[in-house]
Design a protein around this motif. Structure first.
Motif, PDB file in Angstrom:
ATOM      1  N   VAL A  82       0.829  -1.220   0.000  1.00 57.99           N
ATOM      2  CA  VAL A  82       0.000   0.000   0.000  1.00 57.99           C
ATOM      3  C   VAL A  82       0.856   1.259   0.000  1.00 57.99           C
ATOM      4  N   ASP A  83       2.157   1.116  -0.295  1.00 62.30           N
ATOM      5  CA  ASP A  83       3.105   2.227  -0.383  1.00 62.30           C
ATOM      6  C   ASP A  83       3.198   3.034   0.916  1.00 62.30           C
ATOM      7  N   GLU A  84       3.148   2.349   2.051  1.00 62.17           N
ATOM      8  CA  GLU A  84       3.357   3.035   3.308  1.00 62.17           C
ATOM      9  C   GLU A  84       4.823   2.962   3.697  1.00 62.17           C
ATOM     10  N   GLN A  85       5.208   3.858   4.561  1.00 64.33           N
ATOM     11  CA  GLN A  85       6.596   3.914   4.972  1.00 64.33           C
ATOM     12  C   GLN A  85       6.946   2.736   5.874  1.00 64.33           C
ATOM     13  N   VAL A  86       8.177   2.291   5.699  1.00 62.61           N
ATOM     14  CA  VAL A  86       8.727   1.248   6.551  1.00 62.61           C
ATOM     15  C   VAL A  86       9.987   1.815   7.192  1.00 62.61           C
ATOM     16  N   THR A  87       9.841   2.126   8.485  1.00 64.97           N
ATOM     17  CA  THR A  87      10.970   2.711   9.214  1.00 64.97           C
ATOM     18  C   THR A  87      11.183   1.941  10.511  1.00 64.97           C
ATOM     19  N   ALA A  88      12.353   2.225  11.128  1.00 66.83           N
ATOM     20  CA  ALA A  88      12.693   1.574  12.400  1.00 66.83           C
ATOM     21  C   ALA A  88      11.736   2.001  13.502  1.00 66.83           C
TER      22      ALA A  88
ATOM     23  N   ILE B 176      17.250  -1.654   7.495  1.00 69.88           N
ATOM     24  CA  ILE B 176      16.585  -1.075   8.671  1.00 69.88           C
ATOM     25  C   ILE B 176      16.872  -1.992   9.871  1.00 69.88           C
ATOM     26  N   GLU B 177      17.425  -1.405  10.942  1.00 69.20           N
ATOM     27  CA  GLU B 177      17.723  -2.167  12.153  1.00 69.20           C
ATOM     28  C   GLU B 177      16.752  -1.754  13.258  1.00 69.20           C
ATOM     29  N   VAL B 178      16.181  -2.777  13.900  1.00 72.66           N
ATOM     30  CA  VAL B 178      15.235  -2.539  14.988  1.00 72.66           C
ATOM     31  C   VAL B 178      15.764  -3.239  16.248  1.00 72.66           C
ATOM     32  N   GLY B 179      15.872  -2.514  17.380  1.00 71.83           N
ATOM     33  CA  GLY B 179      16.362  -3.080  18.630  1.00 71.83           C
ATOM     34  C   GLY B 179      17.859  -3.022  18.731  1.00 71.83           C
ATOM     35  N   ASP B 180      18.380  -3.501  19.856  1.00 69.58           N
ATOM     36  CA  ASP B 180      19.812  -3.506  20.113  1.00 69.58           C
ATOM     37  C   ASP B 180      20.398  -4.837  19.673  1.00 69.58           C
ATOM     38  N   LYS B 181      21.483  -4.760  18.957  1.00 67.45           N
ATOM     39  CA  LYS B 181      22.138  -5.960  18.455  1.00 67.45           C
ATOM     40  C   LYS B 181      22.760  -6.724  19.631  1.00 67.45           C
TER      41      LYS B 181
END
Length: 423
Positions: free
Chosen positions: A57-63, A86-91
């Motif tokens: 639906v062409d929505e944004q994909v961000t962290a 895109i990185e989510v959380g602490d590695k």
């Protein structure tokens, strides 16, 4: 024994816990690890589907948008073609559990979770298993102690019972323990105790009867020997010696009868005999004693009567009654004979005060005596009378009259006895 039972039970429980505990630890460790991988894989697939739905639906994909979709200390990397990762959380650092899921728009989602969470869950599981094993060991120890006491205490008690039997205390204890094998041993010991008690009772009774039955002929024999020592008349010496020999024969008969009855009290030796001979013999034996006491002993009634019994036993019965009259009675003692039906009756009576009311029918019980005597004379006399099919009764208390009933008909031998005789 208690220690061995506890140790053996505890050893079995420890072996079972070791075998099943190790297997359970291995299975649980693998299960937890597989469950963690499955969670990470499911998380990667879920994030991939979220990213797909937003890209369509062409929505944004961000962290920032995806940060709410990551739970716990997981770390995710989303790679979309033509865009920066895109990185989510602490590695996480160190060893991790990782899973990658592709999306329909060409993106890939990688989710990582530190392996320390799995290690912690495995440690908790091991702790629970250890606590359960410890409780099992404690329960096993308590059960082993209870079972050891249940088995060892009865064995100790049975050993004490056997020791008591060996020391001469034959009283049965009648204790049971709820264990069939031990109860069987207790039954056997109680039965043995009862048999030993009967044997000891029979031996004591034989000793008492022997001392009482031998006393009378020995007393008569001693009187005859005294008569011999006090006279110089050869005729008197011969007469007294003849009577003394008769006393010796009677004494021998008493001993043989006692031995026979001790082996088998049912063994009878009843024969048909002349009753006058036994009565005259008793009169001759007891006249010196009655003369010394200033009293007389006489006989009356029917003559030439024949009765069935053992002459020695009948003499013993009459001697017991005559001696009883000498000790407890008074005046003249009379032996009267009569016939009633198919029986001959010999009555012994005197002119004394008679049997006290408090004694009554108990006069024939052992250890029952009106004065300081053994209290077994009449009991032994009744046993001797009944051994050959007769009976001894107290016909009257005041003045005392005792009746000895003897059959006039010889006993009939059974066919079995005849066959045994032929054999």
């Amino acid at each position: 024994m208690r220690r061995r039972l506890i140790q053996s039970t505890l050893a079995v429980v420890l072996v079972v816990i070791a075998v099943f505990g190790v297997s359970l630890v291995i299975v649980e460790t693998r299960t937890i690890s597989e469950s963690a991988r499955e969670r990470v894989r499911s998380e990667a697939v879920r994030l991939a589907s979220i990213v797909d739905s937003r890209l369509i639906v062409d929505e944004q994909v961000t962290a920032e948008i995806l940060s709410g979709q990551i739970t716990g200390d997981r770390y995710a990397v989303i790679k979309i073609p033509g865009r920066p990762a895109i990185e989510v959380g602490d590695k996480p650092e160190g060893d991790v559990i990782s899973a990658t899921a592709p999306g329909e728009e060409g993106e890939t989602v990688t989710v990582q979770e530190p392996r320390s969470s799995v290690t912690q869950e495995v440690a908790r599981t091991l702790l629970i298993i250890g606590l359960v094993a410890l409780l099992a060991v404690i329960a096993a120890v308590l059960l082993a102690v209870r079972q050891a006491n249940r088995l060892a205490s009865p064995l100790t008690d049975l050993a004490e019972t056997a020791e008591r039997l060996g020391s001469g205390d034959p009283r049965p204890r009648h204790r049971r323990y709820g264990v069939p094998e031990l109860d069987r041993v207790a039954d056997v010991l109680d039965s043995s105790a009862e048999r030993i008690a009967r044997m000891l009772t029979a031996e004591r009774r034989l000793a008492a009867d022997a001392s009482h039955q031998l006393r009378t002929p020995l007393t008569a024999l001693s009187m005859r020997l005294e008569e011999i020592t006090l006279t110089d008349d050869l005729a008197t010496v011969k007469e007294e010696a003849t009577i003394a020999l008769t006393q010796v024969e009677r004494l021998t008969d008493v001993v043989e009868r006692l031995l026979t009855n001790s082996r088998d009290p049912r063994t009878g030796s009843a024969v048909t005999f002349e009753l006058d001979e036994v009565i005259q013999q008793q009169l001759a034996e007891w006249r010196p004693a009655y003369r010394s006491a200033g009293r007389a002993i006489v006989s009356s009634g029917k003559r030439n009567l024949r009765a069935v019994g053992t002459p020695g036993a009948v003499a013993q019965v009459l001697a017991a009654l005559i001696e009883n009259s000498l000790m407890h009675g008074g005046g003249t003692v009379a032996l009267r004979t009569r016939v009633t039906g198919n029986q001959v009756v010999v009555e012994v009576t005197d002119e004394g005060p008679g049997v006290p009311e408090e004694l009554g029918a108990r006069i024939f019980e052992r250890a029952i005596s009106g004065r300081n005597s053994t209290g077994i004379g009449l009991a032994v006399a009744r046993d001797l009378a009944e051994a050959d099919g007769g009976r001894l009764e107290m016909l009257q208390a005041k003045p005392p009259v005792f009746g000895l009933f003897l059959s006039r008909t010889p006993p009939q031998k059974s066919d079995d006895a005849d066959r045994q005789t032929v054999r």
